[in-house]
Design an enzyme around this catalytic site. Structure first.
Site, PDB file in Angstrom:
ATOM      1  N   TYR A   1      54.195  69.466  42.678  1.00 22.67           N
ATOM      2  CA  TYR A   1      54.951  70.069  43.784  1.00 22.67           C
ATOM      3  C   TYR A   1      55.342  71.513  43.438  1.00 22.67           C
ATOM      4  CZ  TYR A   1      58.752  70.475  47.245  1.00 22.67           C
ATOM      5  OH  TYR A   1      59.573  70.872  48.276  1.00 22.67           O
TER       6      TYR A   1
ATOM      7  N   SER B   1      60.807  76.353  48.662  1.00 18.21           N
ATOM      8  CA  SER B   1      61.821  75.517  47.991  1.00 18.21           C
ATOM      9  C   SER B   1      62.420  76.310  46.836  1.00 18.21           C
ATOM     10  CB  SER B   1      61.148  74.262  47.427  1.00 18.21           C
ATOM     11  OG  SER B   1      62.013  73.571  46.557  1.00 18.21           O
TER      12      SER B   1
HETATM   13  N1  LIG Z   1      64.464  67.940  51.578  1.00 12.98           N
HETATM   14  C1  LIG Z   1      64.594  68.820  50.619  1.00 12.98           C
HETATM   15  O1  LIG Z   1      65.468  68.692  49.745  1.00 12.98           O
HETATM   16  C2  LIG Z   1      63.708  70.039  50.577  1.00 12.98           C
HETATM   17  C3  LIG Z   1      64.077  71.079  49.735  1.00 12.98           C
HETATM   18  C4  LIG Z   1      63.273  72.209  49.673  1.00 12.98           C
HETATM   19  C5  LIG Z   1      62.160  72.313  50.471  1.00 12.98           C
HETATM   20  N2  LIG Z   1      61.826  71.281  51.295  1.00 12.98           N
HETATM   21  C6  LIG Z   1      60.614  71.466  52.118  1.00 12.98           C
HETATM   22  O2  LIG Z   1      60.920  71.163  53.449  1.00 12.98           O
HETATM   23  C7  LIG Z   1      59.736  70.779  54.138  1.00 12.98           C
HETATM   24  C8  LIG Z   1      60.035  69.558  54.996  1.00 12.98           C
HETATM   25  O3  LIG Z   1      60.403  68.466  54.180  1.00 12.98           O
HETATM   26  P1  LIG Z   1      61.611  67.491  54.529  1.00 12.98           P
HETATM   27  O4  LIG Z   1      62.656  67.697  53.515  1.00 12.98           O
HETATM   28  O5  LIG Z   1      61.982  67.612  55.954  1.00 12.98           O
HETATM   29  O6  LIG Z   1      60.924  66.083  54.187  1.00 12.98           O
HETATM   30  P2  LIG Z   1      60.353  64.929  55.134  1.00 12.98           P
HETATM   31  O7  LIG Z   1      59.564  64.056  54.228  1.00 12.98           O
HETATM   32  O8  LIG Z   1      61.461  64.327  55.920  1.00 12.98           O
HETATM   33  O9  LIG Z   1      59.405  65.711  56.132  1.00 12.98           O
HETATM   34  C9  LIG Z   1      58.118  66.139  55.756  1.00 12.98           C
HETATM   35  C10 LIG Z   1      57.215  66.116  56.961  1.00 12.98           C
HETATM   36  O10 LIG Z   1      55.881  66.476  56.535  1.00 12.98           O
HETATM   37  C11 LIG Z   1      55.001  65.537  57.078  1.00 12.98           C
HETATM   38  N3  LIG Z   1      53.762  65.421  56.312  1.00 12.98           N
HETATM   39  C12 LIG Z   1      53.580  65.010  55.035  1.00 12.98           C
HETATM   40  N4  LIG Z   1      52.261  64.953  54.761  1.00 12.98           N
HETATM   41  C13 LIG Z   1      51.605  65.336  55.889  1.00 12.98           C
HETATM   42  C14 LIG Z   1      50.242  65.458  56.257  1.00 12.98           C
HETATM   43  N5  LIG Z   1      49.237  65.159  55.431  1.00 12.98           N
HETATM   44  N6  LIG Z   1      49.947  65.893  57.510  1.00 12.98           N
HETATM   45  C15 LIG Z   1      50.932  66.176  58.393  1.00 12.98           C
HETATM   46  N7  LIG Z   1      52.217  66.058  58.109  1.00 12.98           N
HETATM   47  C16 LIG Z   1      52.554  65.641  56.873  1.00 12.98           C
HETATM   48  C17 LIG Z   1      55.784  64.218  57.093  1.00 12.98           C
HETATM   49  O11 LIG Z   1      55.194  63.270  57.943  1.00 12.98           O
HETATM   50  C18 LIG Z   1      57.121  64.718  57.587  1.00 12.98           C
HETATM   51  O12 LIG Z   1      57.121  64.881  58.988  1.00 12.98           O
HETATM   52  C19 LIG Z   1      58.675  70.580  53.050  1.00 12.98           C
HETATM   53  O13 LIG Z   1      57.812  71.692  53.038  1.00 12.98           O
HETATM   54  C20 LIG Z   1      59.485  70.525  51.775  1.00 12.98           C
HETATM   55  O14 LIG Z   1      58.739  70.968  50.673  1.00 12.98           O
HETATM   56  C21 LIG Z   1      62.562  70.148  51.368  1.00 12.98           C
HETATM   57  O1  LIG Z   2      62.341  68.947  46.818  1.00 18.36           O
HETATM   58  C1  LIG Z   2      62.668  70.126  46.931  1.00 18.36           C
HETATM   59  O2  LIG Z   2      61.938  71.014  47.357  1.00 18.36           O
HETATM   60  C2  LIG Z   2      64.002  70.473  46.529  1.00 18.36           C
HETATM   61  O3  LIG Z   2      64.274  71.616  46.326  1.00 18.36           O
HETATM   62  C3  LIG Z   2      64.987  69.388  46.439  1.00 18.36           C
HETATM   63  C4  LIG Z   2      65.946  69.535  45.297  1.00 18.36           C
HETATM   64  O4  LIG Z   2      66.404  70.842  45.163  1.00 18.36           O
HETATM   65  C5  LIG Z   2      65.317  69.002  44.065  1.00 18.36           C
HETATM   66  O5  LIG Z   2      64.976  67.653  44.333  1.00 18.36           O
HETATM   67  C6  LIG Z   2      66.257  69.085  42.893  1.00 18.36           C
HETATM   68  O6  LIG Z   2      66.088  67.954  42.087  1.00 18.36           O
END
Ligand SMILES: NC(=O)c1ccc[n+]([C@@H]2O[C@H](COP(=O)([O-])OP(=O)(O)OC[C@H]3O[C@@H](n4cnc5c(N)ncnc54)[C@H](O)[C@@H]3O)[C@@H](O)[C@H]2O)c1
Ligand SMILES: O=C(O)C(=O)C[C@H](O)[C@H](O)CO
Length: 275
Positions: free
Chosen positions: A146, A133
C-alpha cells in the site's frame, strides 16, 4: 451551471460520503462502483451511477466513456478515490499480489487521469484530485504494498502538476490519516486471503495485527469522519487556486512535519513504535 464530477469507489467510506455531499452541494456527480447491487443502492439514493472495476482496463475505459456520455461530454473534475490496502511484510508478498495492488491503486488511476487530462485539454479546464494518504508521505512496517502504491501516486501527481502548469487543469493530492470507512475491514480480508500467515517468520506480529484490525471498528485515536476529507475535496474543486496537497487529520500534519526535521533513523524508531 452545474459542475460535473466522476468519483471512483463510491460504495463505501470516503467516496460514498463525498458523492452524496457534492451532489447536495449542487454538483452533478457520476458515482462509480464495482457491483450492480451497489449501483442499484446508490441509484435508489438519487445518485447517477456507473459500473467501473479498477482492476479491469476494459471496464475503466468503458466506464469513463459512459461517464462522459452522462455529462454530455463535459467532465469538469475527477476524484480518484477507489483503492484498497494490502497488508503483509514485503518478503511475504507474492509478486502477483503486489501487481494487483498497483493495478487498482496506481495504474487504474493513471489510466483515468490520462483520459481525463486529454478530455480537459479540449475543454480548456479541469480539476483532478487524488486521494493519497499519510502513508504516501511516510512508510510503516507491513504496509509495503500500500505504501509503495501511494508513494508512486505522490510522485506521479507531483510530476503532472509541473507538466500541467501552463494549462488550466489543476491536480491535487489529499493525504488523510485515519478516517472511518470500510478500509480496515477490507484490508483484513486481503490480509487473510493473500498472505500465508501461518508459515511466515512474522506470524506472531501478523496475529497481533489481525486483532488490531478487528478491534479497529472502534475509532483509533485521531480518527476523523469522511466529512474531513470532503472539506478538502470541496476546496480543491472550487478554489480559484487549488492547493497541491491537502493534509487531513493530526497524524498527517505531525508526520509531514517530522519527516522534514527528523533523520530517517529517528523517524523509523517513531513509526515502528506507533504503528
Ligand atoms: N480510511 C482511511 O483511514 C484512509 C486514510 C488515508 C487514505 N485513504 C484512501 O481513501 C480512499 C478511499 O478509501 P476508504 O477509506 O473510503 O475505504 P473503503 O474501503 O470504505 O472504500 C474504498 C472504495 O474503493 C473501492 N474499490 C476497491 N477496489 C476496487 C476496484 N478494484 N474497483 C473499483 N473500486 C474498488 C471499494 O469498493 C470502496 O468503494 C482510498 O484511496 C484510500 O487509500 C483512506
Ligand atoms: O490507510 C491509510 O491510508 C491510512 O492512512 C490509515 C491510517 O493512517 C493508518 O492505518 C495508520 O495505521
Amino acid at each position: 451551471m452545474k459542475k460535473n464530477i466522476l468519483i471512483t469507489g463510491c460504495s463505501s467510506g470516503i467516496g460514498y460520503y463525498c458523492a452524496h455531499a457534492l451532489q447536495n452541494a449542487g454538483f452533478k456527480v457520476i458515482a462509480s462502483c464495482r457491483t450492480q447491487a451497489d449501483a442499484n443502492k446508490l441509484s435508489d439514493e438519487g445518485l447517477t451511477c456507473i459500473l467501473l472495476d479498477l482492476s479491469d482496463e476494459h471496464s475503466i475505459k468503458t466506464g469513463f466513456a459512459e461517464a462522459l456520455t452522462l455529462c454530455d461530454g463535459q467532465l469538469d473534475a475527477l476524484f480518484n478515490n477507489g483503492a484498497y490496502g494490502q497488508p503483509g511484510a514485503v518478503e511475504d508478498l507474492p509478486t502477483e499480489i503486489l501487481k494487483k495492488q498497483f493495478e487498482v491503486n496506481f495504474f487504474a488511476w493513471h489510466t483515468l487521469t490520462s483520459l481525463a487530462v486529454k478530455h480537459m485539454r479540449t475543454r480548456g479546464h479541469g480539476r483532478i484530485i487524488h486521494n493519497s494518504s499519510v502513508l504516501g508521505l511516510v512508510a510503516l512496517p507491513f504496509r509495503g504494498a500500500y505504501n509503495a502504491s501511494k508513494f508512486a501516486l505522490e510522485g506521479l501527481t507531483d510530476t503532472m502538476r509541473m507538466e500541467l502548469k501552463d494549462t488550466n487543469i489543476q491536480i491535487s493530492l489529499i493525504e488523510p490519516g485515519p478516517i472511518t470507512s470500510r478500509f480496515r475491514a477490507n484490508a483484513k480480508d486481503a490480509f487473510i486471503k493473500n498472505i500465508d500467515i501461518q508459515s511466515s517468520p512474522h506470524k506472531q506480529d501478523y496475529l497481533a495485527q489481525l486483532k488490531r484490525l478487528e478491534a479497529e471498528t472502534a475509532p483509533q485515536p485521531f480518527t476523523l469522519e469522511p466529512e474531513a476529507v470532503y472539506k478538502k475535496l470541496y476546496h480543491a474543486l472550487t478554489a480559484t487556486q487549488a492547493k497541491p496537497r491537502y493534509y487531513v487529520t493530526f497524524p498527517t500534519y505531525l508526520m509531514g512535519y517530522l519527516k522534514r526535521i527528523l533523520s530517517t533513523r529517528w523517524l523509523d524508531k517513531l513509526l515502528i513504535k506507533n504503528r
